[in-house]
Design a protein around this motif. Structure first.
Motif, PDB file in Angstrom:
ATOM      1  N   ASP A   1       0.864  -1.179   0.000  1.00  0.00           N
ATOM      2  CA  ASP A   1       0.000   0.000   0.000  1.00  0.00           C
ATOM      3  C   ASP A   1       0.907   1.238   0.000  1.00  0.00           C
ATOM      4  OD1 ASP A   1      -1.677   2.178   1.436  1.00  0.00           O
ATOM      5  OD2 ASP A   1      -3.150   0.590   1.172  1.00  0.00           O
ATOM      6  N   VAL A   2       0.409   2.361  -0.513  1.00  0.00           N
ATOM      7  CA  VAL A   2       1.252   3.567  -0.557  1.00  0.00           C
ATOM      8  C   VAL A   2       1.501   4.127   0.849  1.00  0.00           C
ATOM      9  CG1 VAL A   2      -0.420   5.481  -0.782  1.00  0.00           C
ATOM     10  CG2 VAL A   2       1.725   5.550  -2.063  1.00  0.00           C
ATOM     11  N   HIS A   3       0.642   3.755   1.797  1.00  0.00           N
ATOM     12  CA  HIS A   3       0.804   4.222   3.181  1.00  0.00           C
ATOM     13  C   HIS A   3       1.403   3.115   4.041  1.00  0.00           C
ATOM     14  CE1 HIS A   3      -2.789   6.381   1.502  1.00  0.00           C
ATOM     15  NE2 HIS A   3      -1.996   7.386   1.809  1.00  0.00           N
ATOM     16  N   GLN A   4       2.215   3.493   5.004  1.00  0.00           N
ATOM     17  CA  GLN A   4       2.833   2.471   5.858  1.00  0.00           C
ATOM     18  C   GLN A   4       1.777   1.691   6.649  1.00  0.00           C
ATOM     19  OE1 GLN A   4       4.483   3.166   9.649  1.00  0.00           O
ATOM     20  NE2 GLN A   4       6.305   1.925   9.298  1.00  0.00           N
ATOM     21  N   GLY A   5       1.998   0.388   6.772  1.00  0.00           N
ATOM     22  CA  GLY A   5       1.113  -0.444   7.595  1.00  0.00           C
ATOM     23  C   GLY A   5       1.472  -0.269   9.063  1.00  0.00           C
TER      24      GLY A   5
ATOM     25  N   TYR B   1       0.802  10.011   4.761  1.00  0.00           N
ATOM     26  CA  TYR B   1       0.151   9.474   5.959  1.00  0.00           C
ATOM     27  C   TYR B   1       0.664   8.054   6.213  1.00  0.00           C
ATOM     28  CZ  TYR B   1      -3.731   7.850   8.910  1.00  0.00           C
ATOM     29  OH  TYR B   1      -4.468   7.349   9.938  1.00  0.00           O
ATOM     30  N   PRO B   2       0.832   7.626   7.448  1.00  0.00           N
ATOM     31  CA  PRO B   2       0.710   8.359   8.703  1.00  0.00           C
ATOM     32  C   PRO B   2       1.934   9.247   8.959  1.00  0.00           C
ATOM     33  CG  PRO B   2       1.385   6.106   9.135  1.00  0.00           C
ATOM     34  CD  PRO B   2       1.191   6.214   7.655  1.00  0.00           C
ATOM     35  N   LEU B   3       1.696  10.350   9.608  1.00  0.00           N
ATOM     36  CA  LEU B   3       2.753  11.318   9.912  1.00  0.00           C
ATOM     37  C   LEU B   3       3.843  10.649  10.748  1.00  0.00           C
ATOM     38  CD1 LEU B   3       3.197  14.259   9.253  1.00  0.00           C
ATOM     39  CD2 LEU B   3       2.260  14.864  11.497  1.00  0.00           C
ATOM     40  N   VAL B   4       3.410   9.947  11.794  1.00  0.00           N
ATOM     41  CA  VAL B   4       4.360   9.212  12.640  1.00  0.00           C
ATOM     42  C   VAL B   4       4.378   7.762  12.177  1.00  0.00           C
ATOM     43  CG1 VAL B   4       4.917   8.487  15.000  1.00  0.00           C
ATOM     44  CG2 VAL B   4       3.851  10.728  14.578  1.00  0.00           C
ATOM     45  N   LYS B   5       5.521   7.318  11.687  1.00  0.00           N
ATOM     46  CA  LYS B   5       5.634   5.941  11.209  1.00  0.00           C
ATOM     47  C   LYS B   5       5.990   5.026  12.391  1.00  0.00           C
ATOM     48  CE  LYS B   5       5.583   7.238   6.696  1.00  0.00           C
ATOM     49  NZ  LYS B   5       4.928   8.542   6.765  1.00  0.00           N
ATOM     50  N   GLN B   6       5.576   3.763  12.292  1.00  0.00           N
ATOM     51  CA  GLN B   6       5.988   2.753  13.266  1.00  0.00           C
ATOM     52  C   GLN B   6       7.178   1.995  12.680  1.00  0.00           C
ATOM     53  OE1 GLN B   6       4.602   2.519  16.335  1.00  0.00           O
ATOM     54  NE2 GLN B   6       3.247   4.215  15.790  1.00  0.00           N
ATOM     55  N   LYS B   7       7.703   1.061  13.439  1.00  0.00           N
ATOM     56  CA  LYS B   7       8.849   0.308  12.939  1.00  0.00           C
ATOM     57  C   LYS B   7       8.406  -1.097  12.534  1.00  0.00           C
ATOM     58  CE  LYS B   7      13.751  -0.337  14.061  1.00  0.00           C
ATOM     59  NZ  LYS B   7      13.787  -1.344  13.011  1.00  0.00           N
TER      60      LYS B   7
ATOM     61  N   ILE C   1      -0.748   3.469  -5.130  1.00  0.00           N
ATOM     62  CA  ILE C   1       0.551   3.868  -5.694  1.00  0.00           C
ATOM     63  C   ILE C   1       0.360   4.463  -7.098  1.00  0.00           C
ATOM     64  CG2 ILE C   1       1.821   2.096  -4.409  1.00  0.00           C
ATOM     65  CD1 ILE C   1       1.902   0.478  -7.118  1.00  0.00           C
ATOM     66  N   HIS C   2      -0.852   4.333  -7.648  1.00  0.00           N
ATOM     67  CA  HIS C   2      -1.123   4.763  -9.030  1.00  0.00           C
ATOM     68  C   HIS C   2      -0.958   6.277  -9.191  1.00  0.00           C
ATOM     69  CE1 HIS C   2      -3.434   5.400 -12.786  1.00  0.00           C
ATOM     70  NE2 HIS C   2      -3.075   4.161 -13.067  1.00  0.00           N
ATOM     71  N   LYS C   3      -0.495   6.684 -10.345  1.00  0.00           N
ATOM     72  CA  LYS C   3      -0.210   8.111 -10.600  1.00  0.00           C
ATOM     73  C   LYS C   3      -1.447   9.003 -10.482  1.00  0.00           C
ATOM     74  CE  LYS C   3      -0.255   7.475 -15.674  1.00  0.00           C
ATOM     75  NZ  LYS C   3      -1.475   8.219 -15.982  1.00  0.00           N
ATOM     76  N   ASP C   4      -2.654   8.429 -10.678  1.00  0.00           N
ATOM     77  CA  ASP C   4      -3.873   9.239 -10.585  1.00  0.00           C
ATOM     78  C   ASP C   4      -4.603   9.064  -9.258  1.00  0.00           C
ATOM     79  OD1 ASP C   4      -3.465  10.213 -13.163  1.00  0.00           O
ATOM     80  OD2 ASP C   4      -4.526   8.520 -14.074  1.00  0.00           O
ATOM     81  N   ASP C   5      -3.883   8.556  -8.255  1.00  0.00           N
ATOM     82  CA  ASP C   5      -4.546   8.373  -6.962  1.00  0.00           C
ATOM     83  C   ASP C   5      -4.601   9.705  -6.202  1.00  0.00           C
ATOM     84  OD1 ASP C   5      -5.422   5.830  -5.228  1.00  0.00           O
ATOM     85  OD2 ASP C   5      -4.667   7.405  -3.907  1.00  0.00           O
ATOM     86  N   LYS C   6      -5.738   9.965  -5.562  1.00  0.00           N
ATOM     87  CA  LYS C   6      -5.900  11.226  -4.835  1.00  0.00           C
ATOM     88  C   LYS C   6      -5.001  11.312  -3.609  1.00  0.00           C
ATOM     89  CE  LYS C   6     -10.813  11.280  -5.876  1.00  0.00           C
ATOM     90  NZ  LYS C   6     -12.111  11.123  -5.223  1.00  0.00           N
ATOM     91  N   LEU C   7      -4.689  10.146  -3.022  1.00  0.00           N
ATOM     92  CA  LEU C   7      -3.894  10.148  -1.789  1.00  0.00           C
ATOM     93  C   LEU C   7      -2.498   9.557  -1.997  1.00  0.00           C
ATOM     94  CD1 LEU C   7      -6.645   8.939   0.744  1.00  0.00           C
ATOM     95  CD2 LEU C   7      -6.120  11.259   0.014  1.00  0.00           C
ATOM     96  N   GLY C   8      -2.122   9.380  -3.251  1.00  0.00           N
ATOM     97  CA  GLY C   8      -0.856   8.724  -3.579  1.00  0.00           C
ATOM     98  C   GLY C   8       0.369   9.573  -3.370  1.00  0.00           C
ATOM     99  N   LYS C   9       1.005  10.076  -4.380  1.00  0.00           N
ATOM    100  CA  LYS C   9       2.276  10.817  -4.411  1.00  0.00           C
ATOM    101  C   LYS C   9       3.308  10.064  -5.234  1.00  0.00           C
ATOM    102  CE  LYS C   9       2.082  13.196   0.073  1.00  0.00           C
ATOM    103  NZ  LYS C   9       2.448  14.577   0.233  1.00  0.00           N
ATOM    104  N   LEU C  10       2.976   8.827  -5.637  1.00  0.00           N
ATOM    105  CA  LEU C  10       3.895   8.089  -6.505  1.00  0.00           C
ATOM    106  C   LEU C  10       3.407   8.231  -7.952  1.00  0.00           C
ATOM    107  CD1 LEU C  10       4.535   4.858  -4.404  1.00  0.00           C
ATOM    108  CD2 LEU C  10       5.514   7.130  -4.155  1.00  0.00           C
ATOM    109  N   ASN C  11       4.205   7.715  -8.879  1.00  0.00           N
ATOM    110  CA  ASN C  11       3.875   7.952 -10.288  1.00  0.00           C
ATOM    111  C   ASN C  11       3.829   6.624 -11.053  1.00  0.00           C
ATOM    112  OD1 ASN C  11       3.286   9.413 -12.517  1.00  0.00           O
ATOM    113  ND2 ASN C  11       5.297  10.360 -12.748  1.00  0.00           N
TER     114      ASN C  11
END
Length: 302
Positions: free
Chosen positions: A157-161, A185-191, A234-244
């Protein structure tokens, strides 16, 4: 045929103007049927997750708040969903769906839920549209009731689990892997056991290369089960993505990942993860690539 798990309750009533595209679950079911990837033969209907299974991954107090629909305004804001009866029902059903998908994967080598991947849910709280951490609940179910000893949770997923990483931080039987957007997102990542942070606007070639290298790493470990969180945000047209990443890139990723575990004879349970594409119909198609790829691999065997 690929076992696919679905339930009408995956679609909750959260209002048509909600930014979470809840109708994608029903639309995915329709598309898989239309394209003959899903029919009466390979459709499996889940039961709601059982309380005792939930308590392996979640605090009883938190489960009770969901049951009583008694989250505070702040807790509801963090969750991102209105705490209404259909959201509660959906959370129980989608979690039960991943539990069932995992058990089917043990039997058939591949199985997919048409929901799941709620990896922002912590043991004591819901976050980022995730009420219960379905993969965590299903992983504990495999460890406790089946002869599974070592599980990989492979999260693209584009966001950390983050919820998943935290739930299993002291569990040697579950290895958490997350390749995600660094500045998201999330601002604070876990390990997680292994985190790979991706820069903004990364394109197919670099991304697929990263995934390929990560598979080499996990292949050296002896897992006997894998949960694959196949986020398409992760798709380039995702609203919450940032990847291409292109649609073609996602197809190549699914082939690479699923084939990798299949040829190594490691049962794989696929769950959706996130997807918020600007184009709703294309979003539904992107999610279906997971099921199409698994279906194709199983069909080629027979």
């Amino acid at each position: 045929m690929l076992p696919i798990v679905n339930h009408p309750d995956y679609v909750a009533q959260i209002g048509d103007d909600h930014r979470f595209p809840i109708k994608k679950f029903g639309a995915l079911f329709d598309l898989l049927q239309k394209d003959n990837i899903l029919n009466k033969e390979n459709l499996h209907i889940p039961e709601p997750a059982q309380y005792l299974d939930l308590t392996k991954a979640h605090q009883p107090e938190y489960i009770q708040k969901i049951d009583n629909l008694s989250l505070s305004k702040e807790e509801e804001r963090k969750l991102g969903f209105p705490m209404v009866p259909s959201v509660k029902r959906r959370s129980y059903m989608a979690t039960g769906g991943t539990v069932l998908s995992a058990e089917l994967a043990l039997r058939y080598k591949l199985a997919c839920n048409t929901a799941g991947g709620s990896h922002h849910a912590f043991s004591d709280s819901g976050n980022g549209y995730c009420v219960f951490n379905d993969v965590a609940v299903a992983a504990y179910n495999l460890l406790n009731k089946h002869s599974v000893k070592k599980i990989l949770i492979y999260d693209l997923d584009v966001h950390q689990g983050d919820g998943t990483a935290k739930i299993f931080e002291n569990n040697d039987q579950v290895y958490t892997f997350s390749a995600h957007s660094k500045k998201n997102y999330p601002l604070v990542k876990q390990k997680s056991d292994k985190d790979i942070e991706l820069e903004d606007d990364i394109t197919d070639e670099e991304y697929l290369n990263t995934v390929s290298k990560s598979l080499e790493i996990v292949n050296k470990m002896n897992f006997d089960f894998v949960f694959y969180v196949a986020g398409v945000d992760i798709h380039k047209d995702d609203k919450l993505g940032k990847l291409n990443i292109t649609t073609e890139g996602i197809k190549k990723r699914e082939k690479m990942v699923i084939n990798n575990f299949y040829k190594n004879k490691i049962p794989l349970c696929g769950v959706l993860g996130g997807g918020y594409n600007k184009d709703f119909n294309h979003l539904v198609y992107l999610h279906s690539i997971l099921h199409r790829t698994c279906h194709e691999i199983l069909s080629n065997e027979h």
